[in-house]
Design an enzyme around this catalytic site. Structure first.
Site, PDB file in Angstrom:
ATOM      1  CG  ASP A  14     -32.858  32.965 -26.206  1.00 30.74           C
ATOM      2  OD1 ASP A  14     -31.729  32.888 -26.719  1.00 30.74           O
ATOM      3  OD2 ASP A  14     -33.894  32.933 -26.898  1.00 30.74           O
TER       4      ASP A  14
ATOM      5  CG  HIS B 295     -26.770  37.111 -21.222  1.00 32.22           C
ATOM      6  ND1 HIS B 295     -27.389  37.726 -20.155  1.00 32.22           N
ATOM      7  CD2 HIS B 295     -27.769  36.682 -22.026  1.00 32.22           C
ATOM      8  CE1 HIS B 295     -28.699  37.667 -20.311  1.00 32.22           C
ATOM      9  NE2 HIS B 295     -28.964  37.039 -21.446  1.00 32.22           N
TER      10      HIS B 295
ATOM     11  CG  ASP C 165     -15.991  38.482 -18.667  1.00 32.82           C
ATOM     12  OD1 ASP C 165     -17.051  37.923 -19.014  1.00 32.82           O
ATOM     13  OD2 ASP C 165     -15.042  37.882 -18.118  1.00 32.82           O
TER      14      ASP C 165
ATOM     15  CD  GLU D 250     -27.927  36.062 -25.653  1.00 34.04           C
ATOM     16  OE1 GLU D 250     -28.266  37.240 -25.828  1.00 34.04           O
ATOM     17  OE2 GLU D 250     -28.725  35.108 -25.706  1.00 34.04           O
TER      18      GLU D 250
END
Ligand code: 9MR
Ligand code: ZN
Length: 564
Positions: free
Chosen positions: A163, A490, A536, A545
């Site tokens: 993020d 991620h 994965d 992540e």
């Protein structure tokens, strides 16, 4: 039947084991003919190889975390540099791996360089970012969440993870791991990271950390408190960072963030002093002001996300460990009596003193005092920290011995970001090794015990083996490193940049016994053993992540292994 090896490789003089899911004889084969491009994957020609060792696998019994009955193939005796694989009686093969004194060099470099790709508020250019370029991102001013009329310029820092938020405690912890890695093993950081500052006479790991520290310097309010975080109200969609034009907010000061802030700033002021006095002064001043805030607010000041906000919370129920770390760093930095007393006081609290994650930072206090300031702290504080570290290290050695995969993890330890737990335990084992080995007297006033130091070092190394392929899912959890490295972290830029491969050097969060993202929940059947709860897949934010503070402890442990 499978044979799991450290896909990156093994150091010539150290212990080498692979884990097999069947017993009997095994062979180690040296691949004597390399392909022209020097690839070390399974496309190498077979035939041009020779058996260099044969042995009998040792039955390790049932491994609880994976549900596998496993056997160890110990080939420590094979020490010649080269490319190898392990084969069992049935002809099953491991991936190919290297033995060499430099096997972890590029790994360390890439895991450190990865942070450069998280830089916010600047352009990532082709010269340094290769294919992974993007224009400046998040250039707008932020406003206080609680008073929108207060506008601040807080550009910079690293995106925390997949993020685009930036959070003080994770930042402090990541910088803490990296600065200690440099401080303890400076000789491991000779390589250039090829970042804009490279060649300025300052080691690149410090150049990279400075990018984060300059941002942190902006994250302090007038009273010395550190804003808990800087994020938008909601996580961005899967877009490139420069497309994320949402308003960013400064969320209220917390005691956890402020104590982590004081600690990491004090540490940084020591590390940078020899390179840049005035920067060190700025860092120390920030540490002092943050510490002043803590003294004015002896009570716990927590942080909870406002209801409408879904970005990282990084909440904590206790700030004693953060305050302990702050006192320890201030003591080491200044030698003042006051901090010695604060250290003593917080040592009476019920704290682990052995952890290096963002929730429990008390291990940093041990790291600070035992590697730098045993003569500044009182004898009983030193003893207290030393005993805590060695008791935990002994416990971890026992746990690792019980694990068929040599990992110091029990089934319940496979939490969100379990690879951080593995690596933080690796760090603790490194610390234990340092304070019992030859350096013991110099570092922490203890008696050297080289055999114990070796056991701790071997167990630390086993944590890296696990990370790099000796695990029940056969993945190397570092992108671009190992024949079967995971490929779908991620991470917003990775998902959006249209480039097939992710940036190299990213540590995955790893298996989580109760995945909570949709794809993870769908793909992992109930009852799957914890070590196998991994997919994965880029949508698996609870399994796959990346974060700055999952890479940083890996850099620490690897720098230890790369020390001369
Ligand atoms: O690692 C964190 C995990 O322990 C929490 O359960 C989870 C939910 O709050 O958040 C994780 O941290 C994420 C953070 O909130 C935002 N940046 C990415 C972090 C790793 O997934
Ligand atoms: Zn950004």
């Amino acid at each position: 039947m499978a044979i799991y090896c450290n896909q990156v490789g093994y150091l010539p003089e150290k212990r080498k084991t692979a884990v097999m899911t069947s017993g009997g004889l095994f062979q180690v084969l040296k691949v004597t003919q390399e392909t022209t491009d020097g690839k070390t994957d399974d496309t190498l020609k077979t035939g041009a190889e020779q058996v260099v060792m044969e042995g009998n696998a040792q039955d390790l019994g049932m491994d609880e975390s994976s549900g596998d009955h496993v056997y160890a193939a110990d080939f420590s005796g094979v020490a010649q540099e080269g490319i190898y694989y392990v084969r069992n009686e049935a002809g099953d093969k491991s991936h190919q791996f290297r033995i060499g004194s430099d096997v972890y060099r590029k790994l360390q470099r890439d895991m450190t360089k990865a942070l450069y790709y998280q830089r916010c508020g600047c352009e990532l250019t082709k010269e340094y970012a290769g294919a992974y370029t993007h224009p400046c991102c998040h250039m707008g001013d932020a406003v206080l969440w609680e008073n929108r009329s207060v506008v601040k310029e807080v550009k910079g820092g690293w995106h925390d993870a997949g993020d685009y938020g930036r959070y003080i405690s994770p930042a402090a912890v990541a910088v803490g791991h990296l600065l200690y890695a440099y401080h303890l093993f400076p000789e491991s950081f000779g390589e250039s990271l090829d970042i804009p500052e490279s060649g300025n006479g300052i080691p690149d790991v410090l150049n990279e950390c400075r990018y984060e520290l300059e941002w942190m310097l902006k994250m302090q309010d007038d009273e010395g408190g550190a804003y808990h975080k800087l994020t938008s109200e909601r996580h961005a969609d899967f877009i490139m960072p420069q497309e994320d034009t949402a308003q960013f907010y400064l969320f209220p000061v917390s005691s956890m963030a402020t104590a982590d802030y004081a600690a990491s700033m004090a540490l940084a002021s020591r590390v940078y002093r020899q390179f840049d006095e005035s920067f060190a002064d700025r860092l120390f001043d920030a540490a002092l002001r943050a510490y002043g805030w803590l003294e004015k607010h002896p009570e716990y000041v927590g942080f909870k996300n406002p209801e409408s906000c879904n970005t990282g919370e990084y909440d904590d129920v206790c700030d004693f460990d953060e305050r302990l770390w702050a006192a320890a760093e201030m003591l080491v930095t200044t030698g003042e009596q006051k901090y010695q007393e604060h250290l003593k006081e917080y040592l009476t609290k019920n704290l682990s003193k052995t952890d290096f994650g963002w929730t429990d930072v008390s291990g940093f206090a041990a790291l600070a005092v035992l590697t730098d300031a045993f003569h500044k702290a009182s004898a009983d504080s030193v003893m207290n920290l030393r005993q805590s570290v060695l008791a935990e290290a002994d416990r971890l050695v026992t746990v690792a011995e019980k694990s068929g995969y040599g990992v110091a993890m029990e089934p319940e330890d496979y939490v969100w970001g379990s690879n951080m737990v593995v690596l933080n335990r690796g760090m603790l084992l490194v610390l234990a090794s340092l304070i019992t080995g030859q350096d013991a007297a110099e570092l922490s006033g203890g008696k050297p015990s080289d055999s114990k130091a070796k056991t701790y070092e071997e167990t630390a190394l086993a944590q890296m083996n696990y990370l790099l392929g000796v695990n029940a899912v056969d993945y190397s959890y570092v992108t671009g490193h190992g024949a079967n490295a995971y490929r779908h972290p991620h991470n917003r830029p990775t998902e959006c940049d249209g480039i097939e491969l992710p940036m190299p050097g990213w540590v995955s969060g790893g298996p989580f016994k109760t995945p909570c993202d949709e794809v993870g929940m769908e793909k992992i059947p109930a009852g799957t053993p914890p070590m196998k709860c991994y997919v994965d897949h880029a949508a698996c934010y609870s399994l796959n992540e990346i974060t700055i503070y999952w890479n940083s402890p890996a850099v620490f442990v690897t720098a230890f292994l790369n020390r001369r």
